[in-house]
Design a protein around this motif. Structure first.
Motif, PDB file in Angstrom:
ATOM      1  N   VAL A   1      64.724  44.744  52.636  1.00 15.59           N
ATOM      2  CA  VAL A   1      65.214  45.195  51.330  1.00 15.59           C
ATOM      3  C   VAL A   1      64.906  44.123  50.283  1.00 15.59           C
ATOM      4  CG1 VAL A   1      67.039  46.665  52.245  1.00 15.59           C
ATOM      5  CG2 VAL A   1      67.517  44.229  51.814  1.00 15.59           C
ATOM      6  N   LEU A   2      63.974  43.255  50.611  1.00 11.90           N
ATOM      7  CA  LEU A   2      63.645  42.132  49.731  1.00 11.90           C
ATOM      8  C   LEU A   2      63.265  42.622  48.329  1.00 11.90           C
ATOM      9  CD1 LEU A   2      63.288  39.007  49.804  1.00 11.90           C
ATOM     10  CD2 LEU A   2      60.857  39.428  50.205  1.00 11.90           C
ATOM     11  N   GLU A   3      63.882  42.014  47.296  1.00 12.62           N
ATOM     12  CA  GLU A   3      63.651  42.437  45.917  1.00 12.62           C
ATOM     13  C   GLU A   3      62.986  41.351  45.065  1.00 12.62           C
ATOM     14  OE1 GLU A   3      67.415  43.579  44.361  1.00 12.62           O
ATOM     15  OE2 GLU A   3      67.588  45.368  45.630  1.00 12.62           O
ATOM     16  N   SER A   4      63.263  40.097  45.355  1.00 20.74           N
ATOM     17  CA  SER A   4      62.746  39.043  44.471  1.00 20.74           C
ATOM     18  C   SER A   4      62.302  37.827  45.264  1.00 20.74           C
ATOM     19  CB  SER A   4      63.808  38.627  43.448  1.00 20.74           C
ATOM     20  OG  SER A   4      64.916  38.010  44.092  1.00 20.74           O
ATOM     21  N   ILE A   5      61.257  37.185  44.721  1.00 21.04           N
ATOM     22  CA  ILE A   5      60.755  35.916  45.247  1.00 21.04           C
ATOM     23  C   ILE A   5      60.830  34.912  44.105  1.00 21.04           C
ATOM     24  CG2 ILE A   5      58.762  34.709  46.211  1.00 21.04           C
ATOM     25  CD1 ILE A   5      57.846  37.381  47.396  1.00 21.04           C
ATOM     26  N   GLY A   6      61.596  33.857  44.287  1.00 19.90           N
ATOM     27  CA  GLY A   6      61.890  32.925  43.203  1.00 19.90           C
ATOM     28  C   GLY A   6      60.733  32.017  42.840  1.00 19.90           C
ATOM     29  N   GLN A   7      60.911  31.301  41.735  1.00 19.53           N
ATOM     30  CA  GLN A   7      59.857  30.424  41.267  1.00 19.53           C
ATOM     31  C   GLN A   7      59.576  29.307  42.268  1.00 19.53           C
ATOM     32  OE1 GLN A   7      60.916  28.592  37.567  1.00 19.53           O
ATOM     33  NE2 GLN A   7      62.810  27.682  38.336  1.00 19.53           N
ATOM     34  N   PHE A   8      58.305  28.982  42.422  1.00 21.47           N
ATOM     35  CA  PHE A   8      57.830  27.936  43.330  1.00 21.47           C
ATOM     36  C   PHE A   8      58.166  28.227  44.803  1.00 21.47           C
ATOM     37  CE2 PHE A   8      58.703  25.874  39.242  1.00 21.47           C
ATOM     38  CZ  PHE A   8      57.479  25.309  38.949  1.00 21.47           C
ATOM     39  N   ALA A   9      58.560  29.459  45.116  1.00 23.16           N
ATOM     40  CA  ALA A   9      59.050  29.773  46.461  1.00 23.16           C
ATOM     41  C   ALA A   9      58.048  29.395  47.545  1.00 23.16           C
ATOM     42  CB  ALA A   9      59.413  31.251  46.554  1.00 23.16           C
ATOM     43  N   PHE A  10      56.761  29.698  47.346  1.00 16.91           N
ATOM     44  CA  PHE A  10      55.735  29.407  48.346  1.00 16.91           C
ATOM     45  C   PHE A  10      54.668  28.450  47.791  1.00 16.91           C
ATOM     46  CE2 PHE A  10      57.478  33.532  49.598  1.00 16.91           C
ATOM     47  CZ  PHE A  10      57.792  33.291  50.922  1.00 16.91           C
ATOM     48  N   ARG A  11      55.024  27.695  46.795  1.00 23.20           N
ATOM     49  CA  ARG A  11      54.070  26.754  46.210  1.00 23.20           C
ATOM     50  C   ARG A  11      53.554  25.777  47.267  1.00 23.20           C
ATOM     51  NH1 ARG A  11      56.149  22.142  42.185  1.00 23.20           N
ATOM     52  NH2 ARG A  11      57.256  21.688  44.130  1.00 23.20           N
ATOM     53  N   GLY A  12      52.245  25.611  47.303  1.00 24.19           N
ATOM     54  CA  GLY A  12      51.659  24.616  48.198  1.00 24.19           C
ATOM     55  C   GLY A  12      51.735  24.965  49.669  1.00 24.19           C
ATOM     56  N   CYS A  13      51.961  26.248  49.991  1.00 22.83           N
ATOM     57  CA  CYS A  13      51.976  26.665  51.404  1.00 22.83           C
ATOM     58  C   CYS A  13      50.532  26.897  51.844  1.00 22.83           C
ATOM     59  CB  CYS A  13      52.814  27.926  51.581  1.00 22.83           C
ATOM     60  SG  CYS A  13      54.587  27.656  51.320  1.00 22.83           S
ATOM     61  N   THR A  14      49.883  25.835  52.225  1.00 29.63           N
ATOM     62  CA  THR A  14      48.447  25.877  52.497  1.00 29.63           C
ATOM     63  C   THR A  14      48.114  26.531  53.833  1.00 29.63           C
ATOM     64  OG1 THR A  14      48.587  23.639  53.395  1.00 29.63           O
ATOM     65  CG2 THR A  14      47.978  23.859  51.063  1.00 29.63           C
ATOM     66  N   GLY A  15      49.120  26.884  54.637  1.00 30.38           N
ATOM     67  CA  GLY A  15      48.866  27.536  55.916  1.00 30.38           C
ATOM     68  C   GLY A  15      48.592  29.018  55.799  1.00 30.38           C
ATOM     69  N   PHE A  16      48.954  29.628  54.677  1.00 33.41           N
ATOM     70  CA  PHE A  16      48.744  31.058  54.506  1.00 33.41           C
ATOM     71  C   PHE A  16      47.266  31.366  54.258  1.00 33.41           C
ATOM     72  CE2 PHE A  16      53.251  31.307  52.727  1.00 33.41           C
ATOM     73  CZ  PHE A  16      53.766  31.823  53.903  1.00 33.41           C
ATOM     74  N   THR A  17      46.743  32.365  54.963  1.00 32.63           N
ATOM     75  CA  THR A  17      45.440  32.932  54.631  1.00 32.63           C
ATOM     76  C   THR A  17      45.593  34.361  54.115  1.00 32.63           C
ATOM     77  OG1 THR A  17      45.096  33.651  56.920  1.00 32.63           O
ATOM     78  CG2 THR A  17      44.192  31.498  56.276  1.00 32.63           C
ATOM     79  N   ASP A  18      46.615  35.047  54.608  1.00 34.03           N
ATOM     80  CA  ASP A  18      46.953  36.398  54.145  1.00 34.03           C
ATOM     81  C   ASP A  18      48.457  36.463  53.957  1.00 34.03           C
ATOM     82  OD1 ASP A  18      44.334  38.177  54.632  1.00 34.03           O
ATOM     83  OD2 ASP A  18      44.544  36.755  56.281  1.00 34.03           O
ATOM     84  N   PHE A  19      48.876  37.225  52.958  1.00 32.22           N
ATOM     85  CA  PHE A  19      50.310  37.341  52.703  1.00 32.22           C
ATOM     86  C   PHE A  19      50.603  38.769  52.264  1.00 32.22           C
ATOM     87  CE2 PHE A  19      54.438  36.957  50.856  1.00 32.22           C
ATOM     88  CZ  PHE A  19      55.032  35.861  51.469  1.00 32.22           C
ATOM     89  N   THR A  20      51.631  39.351  52.872  1.00 33.81           N
ATOM     90  CA  THR A  20      52.049  40.700  52.487  1.00 33.81           C
ATOM     91  C   THR A  20      53.385  40.618  51.766  1.00 33.81           C
ATOM     92  OG1 THR A  20      50.931  41.702  54.376  1.00 33.81           O
ATOM     93  CG2 THR A  20      52.635  43.013  53.296  1.00 33.81           C
TER      94      THR A  20
END
Length: 603
Positions: free
Chosen positions: A166-185
């Motif tokens: 039921v996720l509605e919001s992702i806050g500022q800088f939440a995933f900043r600098g997450c260099t492990g991601f190649t794909d994100f849904t």
């Protein structure tokens, strides 16, 4: 069965039940869904709200939900392959709270909330430490918010999954600098993204934008250098500043119509992006929006855009010296549309391969170094052979003259100027305009001006256009200044209240039906320059009785030009042309009963 046997059987049943219960609890714990608070003997608080610790999870209880503060580990445990966020937490007083959010910095390298909690709880957490090195995380179905900085600079996290989210919001800088991601849904339930929420995810290649998200916030994907494309749906209305800056793997971008705002530097340094469209809903291109887009070409600026900001398209193909090759083709920059009013300073600065630009007539201001200049080790220099294509009497021509550029100018016959309660358009001659319509139609008198002004430009009124006064039903008197040379077809037709017309000496042509049906027109004076009167020019001007013509140059009077005028009318004509003009006027339908007089010599 003996009493002892019954006791043994009962004890066995209890043992089996307890074993099953333990298995259930172990499975529940393994599944990470429901937790029970550990009784620490004291109640601890963070910012005035209870802290709860259970099975290495630390929560803050606030507003009827549990917010994840941190996941803790014992000495020697620094990383985990996978975690499932809990579903509920039961406090020692029996109250059960859903785990509704991931708190600020919960899985970041720098977790200030954990630091504050550790200070508050003292010895209780003395043997524990924050574990942020988590490769995979499943978010439970109760969590509707990921807080700011939640995973900031977490270089280990590679995968986020969701359980009936039921996720509605992702806050500022939440995933900043997450260099492990190649794909994100991003789940389709999400409607809000915070500033910089994915900035610096340098290995991120693919990501989706949910249909509920209408704003791509500031720096949202800044420096996502591997990101190849982001599909924006039709519901997106705004792109924030630096939203896609330094997305160096972009090759193309399609922006849907409906976007009404693109922030400053939104696509700055997308230096492999070759094509992009500007939506027809955009009215302003902000500062540096497309600066350092090295190979961007063939950008069309639609008519709704009224201003282009500072450095908006600057620094293209920066530093490539071959662009100065005299035989190199002109680098296509942008196509500007009529409607644009402002090109700000440095807008197209340092594009050495752009050897010319066409400036619309509508442009009113061009800032310093906006076009035609590049930057070198010797400072700001003019692009060799730069040419401005523009209109006469325009800001483009002024800019070319002020900067010493070559220019190719044409007359803009469709340029509309409002002045003296009238509309004017440019003629086919520089500095001349045609009066095309009267905006205040209830006027009773009007003097056609000799000149009008727009900004610092002065234009001479040399013609009255077709049907220019035809809606002026209350107009009684008209004075046409000396510079007017042509009165267009139907210009005053059916001005039924018109009584008197005075025309200057430079008028050469009265076109067909110019005064047709002006049934109250009584007096007409025409100067010495007239050469042609069109067919039915004064047709059915029933009261036209006093006509003075000073011109001796009339070569043509069209059919029925004076048919239906007053039978008692008096024509005053040049003495040398009296005989020849009589014949012309009779053929043009003047009544047989009219009288002709010689024009006095002093006239």
């Amino acid at each position: 069965m003996s009493k002892v046997s019954r006791i043994i059987r009962a004890m066995a049943t209890v043992i089996v039940f307890m074993m099953c219960l333990c298995v259930f609890r172990i499975e529940a714990a393994a599944d990470g869904l429901d937790l029970v608070e550990e009784n620490l003997g004291n109640r601890y608080y963070l910012e005035g709200f209870p802290l709860v610790y259970s099975e290495n999870w630390l929560f803050q209880m606030k507003a009827n939900e549990a917010v994840i503060i941190a996941y803790l580990g014992d000495a020697g445990t620094d990383s985990l392959e996978h975690l499932d966020t809990p579903r509920t937490v039961k406090m020692t007083d029996g109250r059960v709270f859903p785990v509704g959010a991931i708190g600020k910095g919960a899985f970041s390298q720098s977790n200030d909330n954990y630091t504050h909690a550790q200070r508050e709880m003292g010895e209780t957490l003395a043997q524990k430490h924050n574990i942020w090195k988590i490769q995979s995380l499943t978010i439970n179905q109760n969590i509707d918010a990921i807080g700011e900085y939640a995973f900031s600079n977490n270089t280990e996290i590679k995968n986020i999954t969701y359980s009936e989210t039921v996720l509605e919001s992702i806050g500022q800088f939440a995933f900043r600098g997450c260099t492990g991601f190649t794909d994100f849904t991003i789940p389709e339930t999400v409607s809000m993204l915070g500033n910089s929420c994915f900035s610096g995810c340098t290995n991120l290649r693919n990501i989706n934008i949910p249909s509920k998200v209408t704003v791509i916030p500031n720096r949202c994907f800044n420096a996502c250098s591997a990101l190849q494309n982001v599909a924006l749906h039709s519901g997106v209305t705004a792109i924030g500043s630096n939203a896609f800056s330094e997305c160096r793997s972009f090759t193309a971008m399609t922006l849907p119509d409906g976007i009404n705002s693109i922030g400053a530097s939104a696509f700055e340094s997308c230096n492999n992006m070759k094509t992009i469209n500007i939506p027809t809903s955009i009215t302003k291109i902000n500062d540096k929006t497309f600066a350092h887009c090295d190979i961007l070409e063939n950008v069309y600026i639609p008519a709704n855009v009224t201003s282009i900001g500072k450095y908006a398209f600057a620094y293209r193909v920066y530093g490539r010296e071959y662009e100065f090759n005299a035989n190199a083709p002109n680098l296509p920059a942008v196509e500007l549309s009529e409607g644009l009013k402002t090109i700000d300073s440095y807008a197209f600065y340092d594009i050495p391969g752009m050897k010319s630009l066409s400036i619309p007539y509508s442009v009113e201001r061009i800032g310093n170094y906006a076009i035609g200049y590049y930057e070198s080790q010797a400072g700001t220099r003019t692009i060799p052979g730069f040419r401005v294509f523009c209109y006469y009497d325009s800001a483009g021509e002024d800019y070319a003259d002020a900067n010493g550029f070559d220019k190719t100018c044409v007359v803009n016959k469709d340029a509309i100027i409002e002045s003296n309660n009238a509309g004017f358009i440019s003629s086919d001659k520089k500095g001349e305009v045609i009066l095309t319509n009267i905006s205040k139609t209830n006027i009773t008198s009007y003097k056609v001006p000799k000149t009008i002004k727009k900004g610092n430009k002065t234009y001479t009124v040399t013609a009255i256009g077709e049907r220019a006064f035809s809606d002026c039903k209350l107009l009684k008197t008209v004075t046409i200044e000396a510079e007017v040379q042509t009165i267009g077809a139907g210009a005053f037709s059916d001005c039924t209240a018109l009584e008197t017309v005075k025309i200057g000496d430079k008028l050469t042509t009265i076109e067909d039906e110019a005064f047709k049906g002006c049934k109250k027109l009584t007096t007409l004076t025409i100067g010495s320059g007239l050469q042609s009167i069109g067919a039915r020019a004064f047709y059915k001007c029933k009261k036209l009785g006093k006509i003075t013509i000073k011109s001796g140059k009339i070569k043509k009077i069209g059919a029925k030009a004076f048919k239906g005028t007053s039978k008692k009318s008096e024509y005053t004509l040049p003495s040398k042309k009296l005989k020849s003009y009589k014949k012309k006027f009779k053929k043009a339908g003047t009544p047989k009963s009219v009288t002709y007089k010689k024009l006095p010599k002093n006239n």
